[in-house]
Scaffold this motif. Sequence first.
Motif, mmCIF file in Angstrom:
data_model
loop_
_atom_site.group_PDB
_atom_site.id
_atom_site.type_symbol
_atom_site.label_atom_id
_atom_site.label_comp_id
_atom_site.label_asym_id
_atom_site.label_seq_id
_atom_site.Cartn_x
_atom_site.Cartn_y
_atom_site.Cartn_z
ATOM 1 N N LYS A 91 -0.428 4.746 8.346
ATOM 2 C CA LYS A 91 -0.719 4.948 6.870
ATOM 3 C C LYS A 91 0.566 4.769 6.197
ATOM 4 O O LYS A 91 0.657 4.174 5.059
ATOM 5 N N ARG A 95 1.740 -0.790 4.980
ATOM 6 C CA ARG A 95 1.450 -0.923 3.479
ATOM 7 C C ARG A 95 2.388 -2.110 2.842
ATOM 8 O O ARG A 95 3.625 -2.359 3.547
ATOM 9 N N PRO A 99 4.149 -2.787 -3.668
ATOM 10 C CA PRO A 99 2.674 -2.462 -3.974
ATOM 11 C C PRO A 99 2.108 -3.099 -5.364
ATOM 12 O O PRO A 99 1.088 -3.021 -5.243
ATOM 13 N N THR A 164 0.449 -5.317 6.768
ATOM 14 C CA THR A 164 0.580 -4.415 5.482
ATOM 15 C C THR A 164 -0.872 -3.603 5.472
ATOM 16 O O THR A 164 -0.966 -2.752 4.498
ATOM 17 N N TYR A 165 -1.813 -4.027 6.086
ATOM 18 C CA TYR A 165 -3.194 -3.554 6.231
ATOM 19 C C TYR A 165 -3.762 -3.882 7.250
ATOM 20 O O TYR A 165 -3.618 -4.828 7.797
ATOM 21 N N PRO A 192 -4.853 -2.554 -0.520
ATOM 22 C CA PRO A 192 -4.021 -2.768 -1.322
ATOM 23 C C PRO A 192 -4.527 -4.143 -2.319
ATOM 24 O O PRO A 192 -3.959 -5.276 -2.051
#
Length: 202
Positions: A91, A95, A99, A164-165, A192
């Motif tokens: 986590k 990411r 953002p 990123t995810y 995101p």
Amino acid sequence: MHEILNGHEKRCFNMFRMTQTTFRKLVIDLESKHGLHPSERTSTLEKVGIFMFILSIGASNQEAQERFQHSRETISRIFKEVLDAMDGLSKDLLRPRDPDFKEVPSHIANDSRYMPHFKDCIGAIDDTHIDVIIPEEDQLRYRGRKGTPTLNVMAVCDFDLLFTYVVTGWEGSAHDSRIFLDAITNPSLNFPKPPPGTSFFM
């Protein structure tokens, strides 16, 4: 563990698929930020070693028992402990660096073939199937397109090819669009979401 972490660098890489320095940093992060602790008979170094040994070479519980001289139950418990700590680490790592998605990726901005056509694209998203071992009574819903039990994993990466995810756990029979729609509509999954006007390649 002492031999591996203080011996030739190649031995550590062959066993854990990472350098000694990277391994030690991983252990420190899992201890200091993600709740991994030593037990009465097992150091945190050894716990992470068992976990990485199983993952890096696809070792069985029995092979880990022999290599680290622990019982089947201990190996299973340690693997679960480190897996839970790694979930917390993921986590932190998986990411977007930006953002708010305010910057145009350099791969787009600096290439006339893509600018201005893709200036509002922020990354790529796709699903992949990973083979898994499932109890026979549950195998039907995990059977993917090739007929073997799989997990359908959705991943997002940016234009620097950094993840990123990631969403895991879906059975192989689940359709990609179902996983995507669940990710963007389930608040607990923390997808995101890009601002209006931006998009992912799919």
